[in-house]
Scaffold this motif. Structure first.
Motif, mmCIF file in Angstrom:
data_model
loop_
_atom_site.group_PDB
_atom_site.id
_atom_site.type_symbol
_atom_site.label_atom_id
_atom_site.label_comp_id
_atom_site.label_asym_id
_atom_site.label_seq_id
_atom_site.Cartn_x
_atom_site.Cartn_y
_atom_site.Cartn_z
ATOM 1 N N THR A 11 0.861 -1.180 0.000
ATOM 2 C CA THR A 11 0.000 0.000 0.000
ATOM 3 C C THR A 11 0.895 1.227 0.000
ATOM 4 O OG1 THR A 11 -1.738 -1.142 1.245
ATOM 5 C CG2 THR A 11 -1.819 1.247 1.223
ATOM 6 N N LEU A 12 0.672 2.116 -0.949
ATOM 7 C CA LEU A 12 1.501 3.306 -1.150
ATOM 8 C C LEU A 12 0.733 4.545 -0.705
ATOM 9 C CD1 LEU A 12 4.125 4.486 -2.526
ATOM 10 C CD2 LEU A 12 2.752 4.628 -4.628
ATOM 11 N N PRO A 13 1.291 5.363 0.188
ATOM 12 C CA PRO A 13 0.593 6.590 0.603
ATOM 13 C C PRO A 13 0.443 7.574 -0.556
ATOM 14 C CG PRO A 13 2.370 6.032 2.129
ATOM 15 C CD PRO A 13 2.548 5.170 0.918
ATOM 16 N N ALA A 14 -0.451 8.538 -0.388
ATOM 17 C CA ALA A 14 -0.648 9.578 -1.402
ATOM 18 C C ALA A 14 0.557 10.513 -1.455
ATOM 19 C CB ALA A 14 -1.912 10.369 -1.090
ATOM 20 N N ASN A 15 0.723 11.154 -2.619
ATOM 21 C CA ASN A 15 1.759 12.172 -2.827
ATOM 22 C C ASN A 15 3.181 11.650 -2.601
ATOM 23 O OD1 ASN A 15 -0.263 14.222 -3.291
ATOM 24 N ND2 ASN A 15 -0.581 14.248 -1.065
ATOM 25 N N ARG A 16 3.451 10.471 -3.154
ATOM 26 C CA ARG A 16 4.786 9.881 -3.074
ATOM 27 C C ARG A 16 5.303 9.588 -4.478
ATOM 28 N NH1 ARG A 16 3.601 10.944 1.585
ATOM 29 N NH2 ARG A 16 4.185 9.776 3.462
ATOM 30 N N ASP A 17 6.558 9.910 -4.725
ATOM 31 C CA ASP A 17 7.201 9.574 -6.001
ATOM 32 C C ASP A 17 7.707 8.136 -5.915
ATOM 33 O OD1 ASP A 17 6.735 12.136 -6.907
ATOM 34 O OD2 ASP A 17 8.769 12.853 -6.504
ATOM 35 N N VAL A 18 6.928 7.226 -6.437
ATOM 36 C CA VAL A 18 7.310 5.816 -6.368
ATOM 37 C C VAL A 18 8.371 5.489 -7.409
ATOM 38 C CG1 VAL A 18 5.442 5.040 -7.901
ATOM 39 C CG2 VAL A 18 6.411 3.461 -6.220
ATOM 40 N N ILE A 19 8.388 6.242 -8.518
ATOM 41 C CA ILE A 19 9.418 6.137 -9.556
ATOM 42 C C ILE A 19 9.893 7.549 -9.863
ATOM 43 C CG2 ILE A 19 9.774 5.674 -12.023
ATOM 44 C CD1 ILE A 19 7.973 3.233 -11.704
ATOM 45 N N ARG A 20 11.197 7.736 -9.998
ATOM 46 C CA ARG A 20 11.747 9.067 -10.270
ATOM 47 C C ARG A 20 12.478 9.074 -11.602
ATOM 48 N NH1 ARG A 20 13.417 9.623 -4.334
ATOM 49 N NH2 ARG A 20 11.506 10.447 -3.420
ATOM 50 N N GLN A 21 12.303 10.135 -12.325
ATOM 51 C CA GLN A 21 12.924 10.297 -13.638
ATOM 52 C C GLN A 21 14.452 10.293 -13.538
ATOM 53 O OE1 GLN A 21 11.135 13.402 -16.037
ATOM 54 N NE2 GLN A 21 13.095 13.898 -16.980
ATOM 55 N N ASP A 22 15.086 9.647 -14.511
ATOM 56 C CA ASP A 22 16.545 9.612 -14.676
ATOM 57 C C ASP A 22 17.268 8.792 -13.618
ATOM 58 O OD1 ASP A 22 16.403 11.184 -16.976
ATOM 59 O OD2 ASP A 22 16.513 13.051 -15.830
ATOM 60 N N GLU A 23 16.554 8.048 -12.785
ATOM 61 C CA GLU A 23 17.222 7.154 -11.862
ATOM 62 C C GLU A 23 17.274 5.747 -12.477
ATOM 63 O OE1 GLU A 23 14.921 7.034 -8.273
ATOM 64 O OE2 GLU A 23 13.405 5.681 -9.101
#
Length: 210
Positions: free
Chosen positions: A93-105
């Motif tokens: 379960t993932l909380p709201a407003n979280r970057d689960v994937i980030r660009q360029d990583e």
């Protein structure tokens, strides 16, 4: 697409006693390309960073089966596929407003959105974000980096609390070894879905730049 099909052929495990080693493993692909291990962001690190909580496998598997049975591509796996897949996925379960994937990583996992919604954006050099799409339950995110060991193309942010299924590179390698037919079918279907999505994104970026 031709490169992905070649990769699919490479993932076939060696036949026992044949003397031919496996030609490709997803869990070692990043280091084999010279990428520093400290640059890699595995699911365990991201889960801890964003405060993800473990979801019972029984619920996660039930949601995944219901969603993929309605998907034109993933339904081709067959009715017995999700129970076989369950042991290879992590459910969270993932909380709201979280970057689960980030660009360029560099990230060696993909996620399947089970409930909730996730924004998919492209960060621009001048700091703005170009909104590409909004992922809905059943959508797959992050599979491109898992398949080709490249950097993430976009940033994916939860818009509400979400339930997700996560497949990491090591688990995919295990699937290739223990259930190669299932792994080959899954990779082929992921490649087709990815190709279709890239065509849509390319068209949207073209419209934006015109």
């Amino acid at each position: 697409m031709k490169g992905l099909l070649g990769l699919i052929r490479q993932t076939t495990p060696a036949i026992a006693g044949s003397g031919h080693p496996d030609t490709f493993f997803f869990s070692t692909a990043f280091t084999e390309q010279g990428i520093d291990a400290t640059s890699l962001v595995p699911w365990e690190a991201r889960a801890n960073e964003v405060g993800a909580r473990r979801l019972p496998a029984e619920r996660g598997s039930k949601l995944l089966q219901a969603l993929w049975s309605k998907d034109n591509y993933m339904a081709r796996l067959g009715s017995d596929a999700v129970p076989r897949l369950e042991k290879f996925f992590d459910f969270a379960t993932l909380p709201a407003n979280r970057d689960v994937i980030r660009q360029d990583e560099y990230g060696n996992f993909m996620i399947v959105l089970l409930t909730g919604s996730i924004a998919v954006d492209r960060e621009q050099p001048w700091g703005d974000r170009l909104h590409l799409t909004e992922a809905r339950p059943g959508d797959i995110l992050g599979e491109m980096s898992l398949l080709d060991s490249g950097v993430r193309f976009s940033v994916c942010t939860s818009l509400a609390e979400c339930e997700i299924a996560v497949l990491g590179a090591q688990a995919l390698d295990e699937m290739m070894t223990t259930d190669p037919a299932l792994a080959a079918s899954l990779i082929a279907l992921l490649a087709r879905k990815l190709s279709r999505r890239l065509r849509v994104v390319s068209a949207r970026l073209g419209d934006h730049n015109s």
